[in-house]
Design an enzyme around this catalytic site. Structure first.
Site, PDB file in Angstrom:
ATOM      1  N   ARG A   1       0.819  -1.217   0.000  1.00 29.98           N
ATOM      2  CA  ARG A   1       0.000   0.000   0.000  1.00 29.98           C
ATOM      3  C   ARG A   1       0.857   1.272   0.000  1.00 29.98           C
ATOM      4  O   ARG A   1       0.343   2.356  -0.234  1.00 29.98           O
ATOM      5  CB  ARG A   1      -0.949  -0.015   1.214  1.00 29.98           C
ATOM      6  CG  ARG A   1      -2.166  -0.892   0.983  1.00 29.98           C
ATOM      7  CD  ARG A   1      -3.000  -1.031   2.243  1.00 29.98           C
ATOM      8  NE  ARG A   1      -2.453  -2.043   3.148  1.00 29.98           N
ATOM      9  CZ  ARG A   1      -2.874  -2.248   4.400  1.00 29.98           C
ATOM     10  NH1 ARG A   1      -3.831  -1.499   4.902  1.00 29.98           N
ATOM     11  NH2 ARG A   1      -2.342  -3.191   5.154  1.00 29.98           N
TER      12      ARG A   1
ATOM     13  N   GLY B   1       2.481 -14.480   5.762  1.00 31.23           N
ATOM     14  CA  GLY B   1       1.741 -13.963   6.911  1.00 31.23           C
ATOM     15  C   GLY B   1       2.631 -13.771   8.131  1.00 31.23           C
ATOM     16  O   GLY B   1       3.762 -14.258   8.183  1.00 31.23           O
TER      17      GLY B   1
ATOM     18  N   TYR C   1       5.975  -5.284  15.198  1.00 23.84           N
ATOM     19  CA  TYR C   1       5.848  -5.097  13.757  1.00 23.84           C
ATOM     20  C   TYR C   1       6.644  -3.859  13.350  1.00 23.84           C
ATOM     21  O   TYR C   1       6.500  -2.801  13.974  1.00 23.84           O
ATOM     22  CB  TYR C   1       4.377  -4.914  13.367  1.00 23.84           C
ATOM     23  CG  TYR C   1       3.517  -6.156  13.536  1.00 23.84           C
ATOM     24  CD1 TYR C   1       4.072  -7.373  13.902  1.00 23.84           C
ATOM     25  CD2 TYR C   1       2.150  -6.109  13.302  1.00 23.84           C
ATOM     26  CE1 TYR C   1       3.287  -8.507  14.046  1.00 23.84           C
ATOM     27  CE2 TYR C   1       1.351  -7.236  13.442  1.00 23.84           C
ATOM     28  CZ  TYR C   1       1.932  -8.429  13.823  1.00 23.84           C
ATOM     29  OH  TYR C   1       1.154  -9.538  13.962  1.00 23.84           O
TER      30      TYR C   1
ATOM     31  N   GLY D   1      -7.016  -5.600  13.409  1.00 29.66           N
ATOM     32  CA  GLY D   1      -7.607  -6.777  14.039  1.00 29.66           C
ATOM     33  C   GLY D   1      -8.293  -6.356  15.340  1.00 29.66           C
ATOM     34  O   GLY D   1      -7.915  -5.366  15.958  1.00 29.66           O
TER      35      GLY D   1
ATOM     36  N   ASN E   1      -5.973  -4.549  17.795  1.00 32.59           N
ATOM     37  CA  ASN E   1      -4.664  -5.190  17.975  1.00 32.59           C
ATOM     38  C   ASN E   1      -3.575  -4.275  17.417  1.00 32.59           C
ATOM     39  O   ASN E   1      -3.593  -3.919  16.247  1.00 32.59           O
ATOM     40  CB  ASN E   1      -4.676  -6.523  17.208  1.00 32.59           C
ATOM     41  CG  ASN E   1      -3.312  -7.190  17.214  1.00 32.59           C
ATOM     42  OD1 ASN E   1      -2.525  -6.984  18.127  1.00 32.59           O
ATOM     43  ND2 ASN E   1      -3.055  -7.979  16.183  1.00 32.59           N
TER      44      ASN E   1
ATOM     45  N   ASN F   1      35.189  39.155   7.634  1.00 36.75           N
ATOM     46  CA  ASN F   1      33.936  39.654   7.074  1.00 36.75           C
ATOM     47  C   ASN F   1      33.900  39.274   5.597  1.00 36.75           C
ATOM     48  O   ASN F   1      34.780  39.667   4.837  1.00 36.75           O
ATOM     49  CB  ASN F   1      33.872  41.176   7.254  1.00 36.75           C
ATOM     50  CG  ASN F   1      32.488  41.698   6.924  1.00 36.75           C
ATOM     51  OD1 ASN F   1      31.923  41.356   5.888  1.00 36.75           O
ATOM     52  ND2 ASN F   1      31.937  42.518   7.800  1.00 36.75           N
TER      53      ASN F   1
HETATM   54  C1  UD1 Z   1      -1.493  -6.660  11.433  1.00 39.44           C
HETATM   55  C2  UD1 Z   1      -2.329  -7.572  12.352  1.00 39.44           C
HETATM   56  C3  UD1 Z   1      -3.561  -6.818  12.804  1.00 39.44           C
HETATM   57  C4  UD1 Z   1      -3.144  -5.540  13.515  1.00 39.44           C
HETATM   58  C5  UD1 Z   1      -2.214  -4.689  12.639  1.00 39.44           C
HETATM   59  C6  UD1 Z   1      -1.610  -3.567  13.482  1.00 39.44           C
HETATM   60  C7  UD1 Z   1      -1.960  -9.902  11.634  1.00 39.44           C
HETATM   61  C8  UD1 Z   1      -2.527 -11.072  10.945  1.00 39.44           C
HETATM   62  N1  UD1 Z   1      -2.707  -8.788  11.639  1.00 39.44           N
HETATM   63  O1  UD1 Z   1      -2.246  -6.368  10.275  1.00 39.44           O
HETATM   64  O2  UD1 Z   1      -4.320  -7.627  13.710  1.00 39.44           O
HETATM   65  O3  UD1 Z   1      -4.309  -4.802  13.895  1.00 39.44           O
HETATM   66  O4  UD1 Z   1      -1.105  -5.470  12.137  1.00 39.44           O
HETATM   67  O5  UD1 Z   1      -0.882  -2.652  12.714  1.00 39.44           O
HETATM   68  O6  UD1 Z   1      -0.873  -9.998  12.173  1.00 39.44           O
HETATM   69  N2  UD1 Z   1       5.132  -9.134   7.819  1.00 39.44           N
HETATM   70  C9  UD1 Z   1       6.120 -10.056   7.603  1.00 39.44           C
HETATM   71  N3  UD1 Z   1       5.840 -11.148   6.843  1.00 39.44           N
HETATM   72  C10 UD1 Z   1       4.610 -11.379   6.309  1.00 39.44           C
HETATM   73  C11 UD1 Z   1       3.585 -10.442   6.567  1.00 39.44           C
HETATM   74  C12 UD1 Z   1       3.870  -9.322   7.318  1.00 39.44           C
HETATM   75  O7  UD1 Z   1       7.253  -9.889   8.061  1.00 39.44           O
HETATM   76  O8  UD1 Z   1       4.445 -12.415   5.659  1.00 39.44           O
HETATM   77  C13 UD1 Z   1       5.435  -7.939   8.642  1.00 39.44           C
HETATM   78  C14 UD1 Z   1       5.305  -6.638   7.867  1.00 39.44           C
HETATM   79  O9  UD1 Z   1       6.555  -6.223   7.354  1.00 39.44           O
HETATM   80  C15 UD1 Z   1       4.817  -5.656   8.935  1.00 39.44           C
HETATM   81  C16 UD1 Z   1       4.111  -6.549   9.947  1.00 39.44           C
HETATM   82  O10 UD1 Z   1       4.537  -7.868   9.698  1.00 39.44           O
HETATM   83  O11 UD1 Z   1       5.882  -4.999   9.582  1.00 39.44           O
HETATM   84  C17 UD1 Z   1       2.595  -6.444   9.855  1.00 39.44           C
HETATM   85  O12 UD1 Z   1       2.172  -6.793   8.548  1.00 39.44           O
HETATM   86  P1  UD1 Z   1       0.982  -6.029   7.831  1.00 39.44           P
HETATM   87  O13 UD1 Z   1       0.796  -6.677   6.503  1.00 39.44           O
HETATM   88  O14 UD1 Z   1       1.189  -4.571   7.878  1.00 39.44           O
HETATM   89  O15 UD1 Z   1      -0.253  -6.448   8.770  1.00 39.44           O
HETATM   90  P2  UD1 Z   1      -1.612  -5.644   8.961  1.00 39.44           P
HETATM   91  O16 UD1 Z   1      -2.515  -5.947   7.833  1.00 39.44           O
HETATM   92  O17 UD1 Z   1      -1.316  -4.235   9.238  1.00 39.44           O
HETATM   93 MG    MG Z   2       0.419  -3.091   9.092  1.00 35.54          MG
END
Ligand code: UD1
Ligand code: MG
Length: 446
Positions: free
Chosen positions: A18, A79, A102, A142, A171, A361
């Site tokens: 995004r 994920g 995260y 979440g 979350n 100066n």
């Molecule tokens: C996630 C949470 C959500 C929470 C939100 C808070 C899950 C399933 N959902 O959603 O409940 O409200 O964060 O901001 O966890 N990442 C990886 N590998 C992957 C996927 C993601 O390392 O395969 C990392 C991303 O770089 C990022 C973090 O995990 O730093 C979160 O991933 P993102 O895709 O932003 O999750 P959200 O949809 O925001």
């Molecule tokens: Mg996120």
């Protein structure tokens, strides 16, 4: 209290689709440094015993930015649960507390993480403690499903029913897990959900199904906003800027219009500094006491000593070292140069790769010609020297202490201390020439 050993797993493998960027999301800056660096700083305050950052393939930039903290590569982004599983190698024999963060939630404060850990280590001995928050707009976060007996589950927005979507407690993504139970929980996460991903958030329901206790603590929404898009990045930036402005004012600086001053995470201002509107502090700026910074200045990588006066419209680039009570005026650019005590460079000037001696100066329109297209050369201006306006000092060149340079000079050779150097066409005069010229031409025109 349970074990006080601590490991931190930082998830940063997501590309952040995004953001629509070639740069990995966590490398996008807030207040002049990557999001992930903010987090690493905060986490290092907890003195963890182990740390690991989960990155995606071809994310060497993150690996370099976090070194010497080890990284593991999540080859496929399946994920957040799958991402944590990649840290298993590094944490295999670890049985303390594991904190998962995260990389796109960069504003969290250390005190909040300490509260989360205290709950995990508290009398309830929960398997998982989740950091929740109540943002104004719960959007796609979440949701935390909480019952009388504590946290029951985390439901992702896309998998939530109407009733669950109405829950305001969200979350943040930050959680603390008992390391002894971590891998058994992670192993049982599946991808049967709306996104077809292995959700880390499922560890709560899994722990509950084992009969374990799970809990949540609540944090401030301002600290916990996740950055998934450029507009969320801008919101995070605004939050940090307000904090930095407050910090500067608390430390004794006057910001006449705080909202128009932009700081970097590491800007240091002394006491009784006055900052007029529209000033940008890039990374690496240190300002002494009683400095006045007038409007529309742009500084990066520079130091400014006590009592200096800058701007309006001054630009200080990396390596500018402005001495005590020196004056740098409008449309003056200084790069990699020492301007000593009390020197004045007040108008329309470029000083690069140079020393300007104490009390010198430098007149309007002076240029240090430091670059020949291949190499940079040094200009040394002695103390008390006077550089006449519109002079070009062709480096390498030295102007002795107290020397005077006539206006409009192009100086290519050393000027000895106390001398006058003038290097321009000398003025000639033909008396009456203009009157004769006009008279002759008036006759021809008839
Ligand atoms: C996630 C949470 C959500 C929470 C939100 C808070 C899950 C399933 N959902 O959603 O409940 O409200 O964060 O901001 O966890 N990442 C990886 N590998 C992957 C996927 C993601 O390392 O395969 C990392 C991303 O770089 C990022 C973090 O995990 O730093 C979160 O991933 P993102 O895709 O932003 O999750 P959200 O949809 O925001
Ligand atoms: Mg996120």
């Amino acid at each position: 209290m349970a074990s006080s050993k601590l490991a931190v797993i930082l998830l940063a493998a997501g590309m952040g689709t995004r953001m629509k960027s070639a740069l990995p999301k966590v490398m996008h800056p807030i207040a002049g440094r990557p999001m992930i660096s903010h987090l690493l700083d905060t986490v290092s305050g907890l003195s963890p015993d182990r740390m690991v950052v989960v990155v995606g393939p071809e994310m060497e930039r993150i690996t370099q930015a976090v070194a010497p903290i080890p990284t593991v590569v999540q080859a496929e982004r399946l994920g957040t649960g799958h991402a944590v599983a990649q840290a298993r190698e590094v944490l295999r024999d670890f049985d303390g507390d594991v904190l998962v963060l995260y990389g796109d939630t960069p504003l969290i404060a250390r005190a909040t993480l300490e509260r989360l850990l205290a709950e995990r280590r508290g009398p309830h001995d929960p398997a998982v403690v989740v950091l929740g928050f109540k943002p104004d707009d719960p959007g796609h976060y979440g949701r935390l499903v909480v019952g009388a007996e504590g946290l029951k589950a985390i439901v992702e927005y896309r998998d939530a029913n109407h009733e669950q979507r109405d829950i305001r407690l969200c979350n943040s993504g930050v959680l603390a897990i008992d390391g002894k139970r971590l891998w058994s929980l992670i192993d049982r996460i599946d991808n049967k959900n709306a996104k077809g991903e292995y959700y880390l958030t499922d560890v709560v329901a899994l722990a509950r199904s084992d009969g374990a206790n799970c809990r949540h603590v609540e944090g401030a929404p301002m600290e916990l906003l996740g950055v998934n898009s450029r507009s969320e990045q801008a919101v995070a930036e605004a939050v940090v800027q307000n904090l930095l402005r407050e910090r500067a004012m608390e430390a004794g600086a006057t910001l006449i219009d705080p909202q128009s001053v932009w700081f970097s995470w590491d800007t240091r201002l002394g006491k009784d500094v006055t900052v007029w509107p529209h000033v940008v502090f890039g990374p690496g700026v240190v300002v002494g006491d009683t400095v006045e910074i007038k409007g529309f200045c742009h500084f990066e990588g520079c130091t400014i000593a006590d009592g200096a006066v800058l701007g309006p419209f001054a630009r200080l680039r990396p390596g500018a070292d402005i001495g005590e009570a020196a004056h740098i005026g409008n449309f003056v650019e200084v790069k990699k140069a020492v301007v000593e005590t009390g020197a004045k460079i007040n108008h329309l000037t470029y000083i690069g790769d140079a020393r300007v001696g104490a009390g010198a100066n430098v007149g309007a329109g002076t240029i240090t010609c430091n670059y020949d297209g291949f190499h940079k050369s040094f200009t040394d201006i002695g103390k008390g020297a006077f550089i006449g306006s519109n002079s070009a000092l062709v480096a390498p060149v030295r102007i002795g202490d107290g020397a005077v340079i006539g206006a409009g000079s192009v100086i290519t050779k050393e000027v000895t201390p106390g001398a006058l150097a003038v290097a321009r066409g000398s003025q000639m005069e033909l008396a009456g020439w203009a009157d004769r010229f006009r008279a002759q031409n008036a006759v021809k025109k008839d």
